[in-house]
Design an enzyme around this catalytic site. Structure first.
Site, PDB file in Angstrom:
ATOM      1  N   CYS A 144       0.844  -1.197   0.000  1.00 49.09           N
ATOM      2  CA  CYS A 144       0.000   0.000   0.000  1.00 49.09           C
ATOM      3  C   CYS A 144       0.878   1.245   0.000  1.00 49.09           C
ATOM      4  CB  CYS A 144      -0.921  -0.001   1.220  1.00 49.09           C
ATOM      5  SG  CYS A 144      -1.983   1.461   1.331  1.00 49.09           S
ATOM      6  N   CYS A 147      -0.478   4.083   2.121  1.00 47.81           N
ATOM      7  CA  CYS A 147      -0.240   3.904   3.557  1.00 47.81           C
ATOM      8  C   CYS A 147       1.197   4.217   3.943  1.00 47.81           C
ATOM      9  CB  CYS A 147      -0.553   2.463   3.964  1.00 47.81           C
ATOM     10  SG  CYS A 147      -2.182   1.869   3.496  1.00 47.81           S
ATOM     11  N   ASP A 148       2.149   3.772   3.128  1.00 46.41           N
ATOM     12  CA  ASP A 148       3.554   3.755   3.554  1.00 46.41           C
ATOM     13  C   ASP A 148       4.487   4.655   2.752  1.00 46.41           C
ATOM     14  OD1 ASP A 148       2.835   1.821   5.427  1.00 46.41           O
ATOM     15  OD2 ASP A 148       3.162   0.187   4.014  1.00 46.41           O
TER      16      ASP A 148
END
Length: 323
Positions: A144, A147-148
Site C-alpha cells: 500500500c 499507507c507507507d
C-alpha cells in the site's frame, strides 16, 4: 423483516452479535456493538489486527500523528473493545450457517451462535512468494503506497506490477521517493493508456521490462533486491530500500461462497446500511470494499455496521412474542 429473537437450550448460548475479523472494520463494529451493551464476540482470524498489524508506521489516521506502528494500533484497538466488554475468540472460521434466525459460525475449536453477524474478514494482497518477502514485510516490503509511501522520502524504491494499481501507486510514490523503478514480467503494461502515458513521461520513473523479483534481502530492513530477466535469464542485484507489490488483492470470502451474494471478484455485496443478502448478516471493510482500503474508511464502515446491528436487534426485541 427480522424475526423474533430466537431461543435455544442453555447448553448452546446465543450471543447478540459475532464479528468475524479483527482488523479496523471488525474492531470498530465490535466497539459500537459492545458500547450498546450487546453481547459481542470477535473471531480474531489468522492475524490479530488484520493487515494493519504489519504496517510499519501509521501517520494518516486522524488524531494519531505520533510515531505509531500497526502493532501498537492493534494493541489499542484490543484494549478499547475489551474496555466495553467485547470478547476476542482466538480461532478461525471454517464454515457458516446463516439459514435460520440463529446464525451459526463454525470454528476449528467449536462454534458460535448469534442473532446477528458482522463479516469483516478483510482482503489479502497477492504476494510474490519469493524469499525475504514475508520476513521483511512492514520493513520495506509494502502492499500500500498510500499507507507507507511517506516513509520513503528520498529513497530508491521498486514497484511490482503492470496494471492500473501499479501505475497509480508508482506515480504516487514519486512524491516522496528519489527514484521509482517498475518491475514488470512482461514487455507491455496492462494499465489504461492514459496512466501509461503519465508513467512513461515521469522523469523519476524507470521500467524493468520482462523482469521478475527472485529475492528481497536486507537486515533488519530491505537493502537490495535480486531480479531476473525472463528473456535472457540474466540476474542483477538492485539497491533499493522499498518494494511495493501491486499484483492484485483478493477478498477473504471463500467461506461465504454460496451463502452471501458477492461480485465476480468475490467482494461481498452490501447496501448503504452494510446489509448483505441475508437478513441479520452485515459486512464492512475490505471484504466488501474493493476501492478505498484505508484504516479510516474501514473504521467508518465498521462503525456503521455496529450501529445498524444495534438497530436490527432492537427491532427483534420490540417484536411481540408469538401466540
Amino acid at each position: 423483516m427480522p424475526t423474533k429473537k430466537p431461543t435455544a437450550p442453555a447448553s448452546a448460548p446465543i450471543h447478540d452479535v459475532v464479528v468475524i475479523g479483527s482488523g479496523p472494520a471488525g474492531m470498530s463494529a465490535a466497539l459500537y456493538a459492545a458500547r450498546a451493551n450487546l453481547d459481542t464476540k470477535v473471531v480474531v482470524g489468522p492475524q490479530l489486527g488484520g493487515q494493519v498489524s504489519i504496517t510499519y508506521e501509521i501517520d494518516n489516521y486522524l488524531g494519531l500523528y505520533e510515531d505509531l506502528s500497526g502493532e501498537q494500533l492493534t494493541e489499542r484497538m484490543v484494549a478499547h473493545v475489551q474496555k466495553f466488554g467485547a470478547e476476542l475468540v482466538y480461532d478461525e472460521v471454517t464454515a457458516v450457517d446463516f439459514g435460520g434466525p440463529v446464525k451459526v459460525v463454525k470454528l476449528y475449536g467449536g462454534e458460535l451462535r448469534a442473532r446477528a453477524v458482522v463479516v469483516s474478514a478483510g482482503a489479502s494482497a497477492t504476494k510474490l512468494g519469493v524469499p525475504g518477502e514475508d520476513a521483511l514485510g512492514g520493513r520495506g516490503v509494502s502492499y500500500c503506497a498510500t499507507c507507507d509511501g511517506a516513509f520513503f522520502k528520498g529513497h530508491d524504491v521498486l514497484v511490482v506490477g503492470g496494471g492500473d494499481s501499479a501505475m497509480e501507486e508508482a506515480l504516487f510514490l514519486t512524491r516522496f521517493a528519489r527514484s521509482v523503478r517498475i518491475v514488470h514480467r512482461r514487455d507491455a503494461f496492462r494499465a489504461g493508456p492514459q496512466l501509461q502515458e503519465r508513467v512513461m513521461a515521469n522523469p523519476k520513473i524507470g521500467v524493468l521490462w520482462n523482469t521478475v523479483i527472485e529475492s528481497i534481502e536486507g537486515d533488519p530492513e530491505v537493502e537490495r533486491v535480486r531480479v531476473r530477466n525472463v528473456v535472457t535469464d540474466e540476474t542483477e542485484v538492485l539497491d533499493a530500500t522499498g518494494v511495493f507489490v501491486f499484483i492484485g488483492h483478493y477478498p477473504n470470502s471463500n467461506v461465504f461462497r454460496g451463502v452471501l451474494d458477492m461480485d465476480e471478484h468475490g467482494y461481498l455485496q452490501i447496501d448503504d446500511r452494510m446489509r448483505t443478502s441475508v437478513p441479520g448478516v452485515f459486512a464492512c471493510g475490505e471484504i466488501a470494499d474493493p476501492t478505498w482500503k484505508q484504516i479510516s474508511t474501514s473504521v467508518g464502515q465498521g462503525a456503521m455496521a455496529g450501529m445498524v446491528v444495534e438497530t436490527y436487534l432492537g427491532v427483534l426485541e420490540s417484536m411481540p412474542e408469538p401466540a
